[in-house]
Write a protein that holds these residues in place. Structure first.
Motif, short mmCIF file in Angstrom:
data_model
loop_
_atom_site.label_atom_id
_atom_site.label_comp_id
_atom_site.label_asym_id
_atom_site.label_seq_id
_atom_site.Cartn_x
_atom_site.Cartn_y
_atom_site.Cartn_z
N MET A 89 0.82 -1.21 0.00
CA MET A 89 0.00 0.00 0.00
C MET A 89 0.86 1.27 0.00
N THR A 90 1.97 1.25 0.73
CA THR A 90 2.88 2.39 0.73
C THR A 90 3.52 2.55 -0.64
N THR A 91 3.85 1.43 -1.27
CA THR A 91 4.41 1.46 -2.62
C THR A 91 3.40 2.08 -3.59
N ALA A 92 2.17 1.63 -3.53
CA ALA A 92 1.12 2.15 -4.42
C ALA A 92 0.89 3.64 -4.19
N ALA A 93 0.81 4.05 -2.94
CA ALA A 93 0.59 5.47 -2.63
C ALA A 93 1.75 6.33 -3.13
N GLY A 94 2.97 5.85 -2.93
CA GLY A 94 4.13 6.59 -3.40
C GLY A 94 4.17 6.70 -4.90
N ASN A 95 3.81 5.62 -5.58
CA ASN A 95 3.77 5.60 -7.03
C ASN A 95 2.73 6.59 -7.56
N LEU A 96 1.55 6.56 -6.98
CA LEU A 96 0.49 7.49 -7.41
C LEU A 96 0.89 8.94 -7.15
N ALA A 97 1.50 9.21 -6.00
CA ALA A 97 1.94 10.57 -5.68
C ALA A 97 3.02 11.03 -6.66
N TYR A 98 3.92 10.15 -7.01
CA TYR A 98 5.03 10.50 -7.90
C TYR A 98 4.56 10.77 -9.33
N PHE A 99 3.72 9.90 -9.87
CA PHE A 99 3.33 10.01 -11.27
C PHE A 99 2.04 10.77 -11.51
N GLY A 100 1.22 10.99 -10.49
CA GLY A 100 -0.04 11.67 -10.73
C GLY A 100 -0.90 10.88 -11.70
N ASP A 101 -1.36 11.54 -12.77
CA ASP A 101 -2.23 10.88 -13.75
C ASP A 101 -1.48 10.05 -14.78
N HIS A 102 -0.16 10.18 -14.83
CA HIS A 102 0.65 9.41 -15.79
C HIS A 102 0.72 7.94 -15.35
N ARG A 103 0.62 7.04 -16.29
CA ARG A 103 0.61 5.60 -15.98
C ARG A 103 1.64 4.86 -16.83
N PRO A 104 2.92 4.77 -16.36
CA PRO A 104 3.89 3.97 -17.11
C PRO A 104 3.62 2.48 -16.91
N ALA A 105 4.14 1.66 -17.82
CA ALA A 105 4.12 0.22 -17.58
C ALA A 105 4.91 -0.03 -16.30
N SER A 106 4.47 -0.97 -15.49
CA SER A 106 5.10 -1.13 -14.18
C SER A 106 5.11 -2.58 -13.76
N ILE A 121 13.79 -0.99 -0.95
CA ILE A 121 13.21 -0.61 -2.24
C ILE A 121 14.32 -0.23 -3.21
N GLU A 122 14.12 -0.58 -4.47
CA GLU A 122 14.98 -0.15 -5.56
C GLU A 122 14.09 -0.02 -6.79
N ILE A 123 14.28 1.06 -7.56
CA ILE A 123 13.41 1.33 -8.71
C ILE A 123 14.26 1.69 -9.92
N SER A 124 13.96 1.07 -11.06
CA SER A 124 14.60 1.44 -12.33
C SER A 124 13.53 1.94 -13.31
N PHE A 125 13.98 2.75 -14.26
CA PHE A 125 13.09 3.36 -15.25
C PHE A 125 13.63 3.12 -16.66
N ILE A 126 12.72 3.17 -17.62
CA ILE A 126 13.05 3.43 -19.02
C ILE A 126 12.27 4.68 -19.39
N VAL A 127 12.98 5.62 -20.00
CA VAL A 127 12.43 6.93 -20.35
C VAL A 127 12.52 7.08 -21.87
N ASP A 128 11.46 7.60 -22.48
CA ASP A 128 11.44 7.84 -23.92
C ASP A 128 11.39 9.34 -24.16
N MET A 129 12.49 9.90 -24.66
CA MET A 129 12.59 11.34 -24.87
C MET A 129 11.78 11.81 -26.07
N SER A 130 11.28 10.88 -26.88
CA SER A 130 10.53 11.30 -28.07
C SER A 130 9.08 11.65 -27.76
N ILE A 131 8.65 11.42 -26.51
CA ILE A 131 7.26 11.73 -26.18
C ILE A 131 7.19 12.92 -25.24
#
Length: 131
Positions: A89-106, A121-131
């Protein structure tokens, strides 16, 4: 030819383990697993999941800032969580707070341990600069 841009914090772990915090190749940025490291590269907040999650996302913001990227350009994330049931639940709340309405694949994976004693906790990302 594709330009490669590597981002590091210049901390001992990067040379000890042979990795970069992130690497940009073309329009994609692959961000290594971020965690609760302070400015000197010292792991902090052992066994405090909420504090680690907050600092981990702050460190992810530093990587995004380096590349001039935004949270809305994150297309995928992997979360590695110790004690997943307890911290879901803390993970979900933190994720929602961080991304707001944006929904990356997770993908959230429950793991038995991470690199540092007390790391939760450890988190990695893939970011697409073309969007």
């Amino acid at each position: 030819m594709t330009t490669i841009d590597v981002f590091t914090y210049d901390i001992p772990a990067e040379s000890d383990f042979g990795y970069a915090q992130a690497i940009r190749s073309g329009e994609l940025i692959h961000v290594s697993g971020q965690l609760a490291l302070d400015e000197s590269g010292t792991f902090v907040h052992a066994d405090d999941f909420a504090a680690q999650l907050k600092l981990t996302y702050a460190n992810l913001d530093k990587v995004l800032d380096h590349y001039g990227a935004t949270r809305n350009q994150v297309v995928s994330q992997n979360l590695y969580v110790v004690n997943m049931r307890q911290n879901a639940m803390t993970t979900a709340a933190g994720n929602l707070a961080y991304f707001g309405d944006h929904r990356p694949a997770s993908t959230a994976l429950g793991v038995t341990e991470l690199t540092f004693p007390g790391q939760m906790i450890e988190i990695s990302f893939i970011v697409d600069m073309s969007i």
